[in-house]
Design an enzyme around this catalytic site. Structure first.
Site, PDB file in Angstrom:
ATOM      1  CE  LYS A 235      92.001  38.795 -32.322  1.00 20.33           C
ATOM      2  NZ  LYS A 235      93.137  37.744 -31.962  1.00 20.33           N
ATOM      3  NE  ARG A 236      85.983  40.979 -34.542  1.00 21.25           N
ATOM      4  CZ  ARG A 236      86.187  40.487 -33.081  1.00 21.25           C
ATOM      5  NH1 ARG A 236      87.416  39.503 -33.961  1.00 21.25           N
ATOM      6  NH2 ARG A 236      86.425  40.769 -32.316  1.00 21.25           N
TER       7      ARG A 236
END
Ligand code: GLU
Length: 469
Positions: A235-236
């Protein structure tokens, strides 16, 4: 025996596309087996959970076709803390678990920093429960644990290599591994279909099933989803939130079809197939165990195909959230009272073939609804070169004289204006398009002018002409 599967997300962030894929696989498997799909929200990590993420999971599932009310649950893991503790207690009382007061430093001092895992120091110390004492599972010294996995065959783990893992922390709270097993057991889960990243937990969990005296489920560990660099989608780094795709204007049908292709394909040389075909043909044991590439470009192309296949009326309806700005979708640049549904309906078929995601509708039609077009200065500089002023003068005069304001007449008129100046239609169109729409690319120009109307078109051409003085 009725097949019962569950999808068990933790509400600790946006809903990951990999999670959506597992949910769909569970959903289809249950349907094929005449079984039950259970939704369990694993909300025991109080520090990281948020209620809005639970809501996000429910609405994202709803969006891809796993509708509220058509499954069992949602159950919340936090409601079953009593059962989790009772199971830990049973394992302790049955001699399958023991208390341990070692700190990590104690263990490392004995084993050295290289060795991972617990060394079994407290196994036979007979410690009583007490503050700060963790409960560890006593793993068998011999034998092996064979996991029956529909995707991976029979991964086999030597028991002596499995450490005596913690099942309840020093404060008495059971850990995820145990809570997850206890819930699966009490919810009668027969098949656990989940992401590959949980495979290392599986032999430990299976030992817990055995120790608690219940036949373990059949497992299916589906491949991790990776980006173009073969890194696990994170998700980063990557766009992973299902909601982000939804808000960008991916169609649920395209999305769920694409998600099902991660590691699996329908028969024949087809990728885009009706959902009922996927529901019929999908087989867990045909899922490829290697990492599955989430190819956003391909998904985009897919989505464009789905958009083009919509009946126009459905396309118009599907665009609505972007045209009015609802929920988490950003409002368009025009005011609500500037929006004209009839004008939109008139250009919708032209836009439908040109966009790959629904949010792209906005820059394609904003010229119709804004009082003044949003001028892209780079486009202006490119189109308004020498000769543009003269061309605009001539176009204005010729358009003013037009009797019928329709695309065909507009085209013939501008063609003639261009020809008088030795310009092909494409060249003659550029200054007109930028003056009227603000951009160098967009919907077919003459249809756009027809819908925009005589007065507004001429006003914009004159305004551009003034700017060129
Ligand atoms: N709650 C776990 C997760 O979100 C799922 C565990 C499981 O499916 O067994 O990763």
């Amino acid at each position: 025996m009725t097949v019962r599967v569950r999808f068990a997300p933790s509400p600790t962030g946006m809903f990951h596309v990999g999670g959506a894929r597992s949910a769909l696989q569970n959903w289809i498997f249950a349907k094929q087996q005449g079984g039950v799909f259970v939704l369990r929200i694993e909300d025991t990590d109080a520090a990281r959970n948020r209620p809005e993420w639970t809501e996000g999971i429910l609405s994202a599932l709803d969006w891809i076709g796993i509708a509220r009310g058509s499954y069992e649950g949602p159950y919340f893991q936090s409601s079953y803390a009593g059962e989790h503790r009772a199971a830990a207690q049973r394992l302790y009382e049955g001699g399958r678990a023991y208390y341990c007061d070692c700190t990590r430093d104690d263990v490392q001092a004995r084993t050295g920093p290289q060795q991972r895992g617990y060394d079994g120091f407290c196994r036979d110390r007979g410690l009583e429960p007490g503050e700060g004492r963790a409960l560890r599972f006593r793993t068998p010294d011999e034998g092996e644990t064979v996991v029956v996995d529909l995707v991976r065959g029979e991964p086999t783990f030597e028991n002596k290599l499995i450490e005596d893992f913690v099942i309840a922390r020093g404060d008495g709270s059971p850990v995820f591994l145990l809570a997850n097993v206890v819930d699966d057991m009490s919810m009668g889960i027969t098949h656990v279909i989940r992401a590959e990243e949980h495979l290392p937990n599986t032999p430990k969990q299976q030992l817990l099933w055995d120790a608690l005296g219940v036949k373990p489920p059949v497992w299916a560990h589906v491949p991790v989803v990776v980006n173009e660099k073969r890194q696990k989608l994170s998700k980063r780094r990557d766009k992973v939130a299902l909601e982000a795709y939804r808000d960008e204007g991916y169609l649920a049908d395209a999305m769920r079809n694409y998600l099902m292709l991660l590691g699996w394909a329908p028969s024949g040389d087809r990728e885009i197939v009706p959902w009922p075909v996927i529901e019929e043909e999908f087989r867990l044991d045909e899922v490829n165990p290697s990492p599955a590439f989430f190819d956003e470009k391909k998904l985009r192309a897919f989505n464009g195909d789905y958009i083009r296949a919509l009946p126009v009326a459905d396309f118009v309806e599907a665009c609505r959230p972007w045209l009015i700005g609802t929920g988490t979708i950003a409002p368009p640049p025009w005011r609500p009272d500037e929006f004209d549904p009839a004008a939109f309906a008139a250009v919708a078929p032209l836009a439908q073939t040109r966009i790959a995601v629904l949010s792209e509708i906005v820059p394609n039609v904003d010229f119709l609804f804004l009082a003044d077009p949003l001028i892209d200065e780079a486009a202006w500089a490119k189109a308004m070169k020498e000769g543009a002023a003269d061309l605009l003068d001539a176009a204005i005069a010729a358009f003013e004289a037009l009797e019928s304001w329709d695309a065909e007449s507009l085209k013939a008129t501008l063609e003639a204006v261009g020809a008088e100046r030795g310009l092909k239609l494409g060249k003659a169109q550029a200054p007109v398009r930028v003056a009227v729409t603000g951009r160098t690319v967009g919907l077919p120009l003459f249809e756009s002018l027809e819908v925009l109307g005589r007065d507004r078109t001429l006003t914009r051409l004159r305004a551009a002409r003034v700017r060129l003085v």
